[in-house]
Design an enzyme around this catalytic site. Sequence first.
Site, PDB file in Angstrom:
ATOM      1  N   ASN A   9      10.944  78.520-101.643  1.00 19.54           N
ATOM      2  CA  ASN A   9      10.809  78.745-103.083  1.00 19.54           C
ATOM      3  C   ASN A   9      10.217  80.149-103.230  1.00 19.54           C
ATOM      4  OD1 ASN A   9      10.198  78.818-105.784  1.00 19.54           O
ATOM      5  ND2 ASN A   9       8.668  77.186-105.720  1.00 19.54           N
ATOM      6  N   TRP A  10      11.079  81.082-103.559  1.00 18.40           N
ATOM      7  CA  TRP A  10      10.626  82.484-103.623  1.00 18.40           C
ATOM      8  C   TRP A  10       9.707  82.731-104.819  1.00 18.40           C
ATOM      9  CZ3 TRP A  10      15.726  85.792-102.672  1.00 18.40           C
ATOM     10  CH2 TRP A  10      16.196  85.515-101.393  1.00 18.40           C
ATOM     11  N   LYS A  11       9.721  81.824-105.786  1.00 20.79           N
ATOM     12  CA  LYS A  11       8.942  82.003-107.027  1.00 20.79           C
ATOM     13  C   LYS A  11       9.341  83.329-107.688  1.00 20.79           C
ATOM     14  CE  LYS A  11       5.475  78.951-105.140  1.00 20.79           C
ATOM     15  NZ  LYS A  11       4.071  78.558-105.049  1.00 20.79           N
ATOM     16  N   HIS A  96       8.073  71.865-110.772  1.00 22.27           N
ATOM     17  CA  HIS A  96       7.059  72.553-109.964  1.00 22.27           C
ATOM     18  C   HIS A  96       5.752  72.611-110.752  1.00 22.27           C
ATOM     19  CE1 HIS A  96       4.918  75.489-107.617  1.00 22.27           C
ATOM     20  NE2 HIS A  96       5.745  75.219-106.633  1.00 22.27           N
ATOM     21  N   GLU A  98       3.673  74.869-111.108  1.00 18.97           N
ATOM     22  CA  GLU A  98       3.489  76.113-111.883  1.00 18.97           C
ATOM     23  C   GLU A  98       4.230  76.033-113.216  1.00 18.97           C
ATOM     24  OE1 GLU A  98       4.700  78.636-108.650  1.00 18.97           O
ATOM     25  OE2 GLU A  98       2.893  78.005-107.579  1.00 18.97           O
ATOM     26  N   GLU A 168       3.733  68.169-103.555  1.00 16.61           N
ATOM     27  CA  GLU A 168       2.994  69.421-103.442  1.00 16.61           C
ATOM     28  C   GLU A 168       1.625  69.262-104.095  1.00 16.61           C
ATOM     29  OE1 GLU A 168       5.986  72.889-102.875  1.00 16.61           O
ATOM     30  OE2 GLU A 168       5.580  72.674-105.001  1.00 16.61           O
ATOM     31  N   GLY A 174      -0.516  77.851-102.249  1.00 13.81           N
ATOM     32  CA  GLY A 174      -0.925  79.254-102.226  1.00 13.81           C
ATOM     33  C   GLY A 174      -2.400  79.458-101.930  1.00 13.81           C
ATOM     34  N   SER A 214       0.979  75.535 -98.695  1.00 17.67           N
ATOM     35  CA  SER A 214       0.470  76.268 -97.524  1.00 17.67           C
ATOM     36  C   SER A 214       1.075  75.774 -96.207  1.00 17.67           C
ATOM     37  CB  SER A 214      -1.060  76.221 -97.480  1.00 17.67           C
ATOM     38  OG  SER A 214      -1.597  76.831 -98.637  1.00 17.67           O
ATOM     39  N   GLY A 235       6.527  78.203-100.064  1.00 19.87           N
ATOM     40  CA  GLY A 235       6.360  79.352-100.956  1.00 19.87           C
ATOM     41  C   GLY A 235       6.159  80.624-100.154  1.00 19.87           C
ATOM     42  N   GLY A 236       4.908  81.026 -99.988  1.00 20.16           N
ATOM     43  CA  GLY A 236       4.568  82.294 -99.338  1.00 20.16           C
ATOM     44  C   GLY A 236       5.290  82.538 -98.024  1.00 20.16           C
TER      45      GLY A 236
HETATM   46  P1  13P Z   1       2.891  77.980-100.730  1.00 17.18           P
HETATM   47  O1  13P Z   1       3.734  77.643 -99.530  1.00 17.18           O
HETATM   48  O2  13P Z   1       2.801  79.452-100.992  1.00 17.18           O
HETATM   49  O3  13P Z   1       1.559  77.291-100.683  1.00 17.18           O
HETATM   50  O4  13P Z   1       3.657  77.391-102.013  1.00 17.18           O
HETATM   51  C1  13P Z   1       4.146  76.097-101.956  1.00 17.18           C
HETATM   52  C2  13P Z   1       5.017  75.880-103.128  1.00 17.18           C
HETATM   53  O5  13P Z   1       4.568  75.900-104.260  1.00 17.18           O
HETATM   54  C3  13P Z   1       6.447  75.687-102.884  1.00 17.18           C
HETATM   55  O6  13P Z   1       7.098  75.259-104.023  1.00 17.18           O
END
Ligand code: 13P
Length: 252
Positions: A9-11, A96, A98, A168, A174, A214, A235-236
């Site tokens: 998930n590149w966000k 998600h 966010e 999640e 993050g 994470s 994510g990251g």
């Molecule tokens: P991180 O891997 O950066 O913690 O993010 C997870 C995430 O929100 C994937 O959708």
Amino acid sequence: MRKKIVAGNWKMNKTLQEGIELAKGVNDIVKKNGAKCTVVLGTPFIHLTEVVKTVDANLIKVSAENCADKASGAYTGEVSAAMVKSTGAEYVILGHSERRQYYGETDAILKEKVDLALANGLKVIFCIGEVLAEREAGKQNEVVTSQVKNALFHLSAEQFANIVLAYEPVWAIGTGKTATSEQAQDVHAVIRACVAAQYGAAVAEDTTILYGGSCKASNAKELFAQKDIDGGLIGGASLKPEDFYGIIEAYN
Ligand code: 13P
């Protein structure tokens, strides 16, 4: 056997050019070293068409990170499920934390989005998870099961086959603070039991449930070894080909 998936998930990261570069990098490394799981790249809307063109369709699937809760019309700035589908993307990430936290997406709105995504032939990666205060109050099971029930349990079993769940925990996203494999497994088992109660054991057995928060190369293997964890939503660590492949490799 249910599908194992590692999805990025590149966000809101990467310009179009950087995104094409990243997709190319992931494609090259998967082509060279192989993948024993389904690999999905979740990208911003504007990247979808180019990323679909960049990757080998048999190696990598493409996902949007959101879609509108309306089919079409005067909704300035929104992108519909039909538009996402028309790019060649196969998946859409919905729910998600966010989106729930910063854009006020409720279970009722998400239900509309899920229906439109499925009606347009997309598979849905549906995110659920508790915030820190809920975890501290011991309410995580209650929170995730209500998120699943409210947005998804109106679906038929046939429709539900196109849903991938992603647990999640919001406190792990993050933050570098991963849920332990035991904490994650406990919630995954609760989610699977909740699906079984609604759709029966066979459907629950076939449901892919990803862990996100994470997740990285150093902890993926242990997380993915858990009985009810079927891969990750990343994510990251999905923003560099080598980091992302380090997680995909957990299945090799
Ligand atoms: P991180 O891997 O950066 O913690 O993010 C997870 C995430 O929100 C994937 O959708």
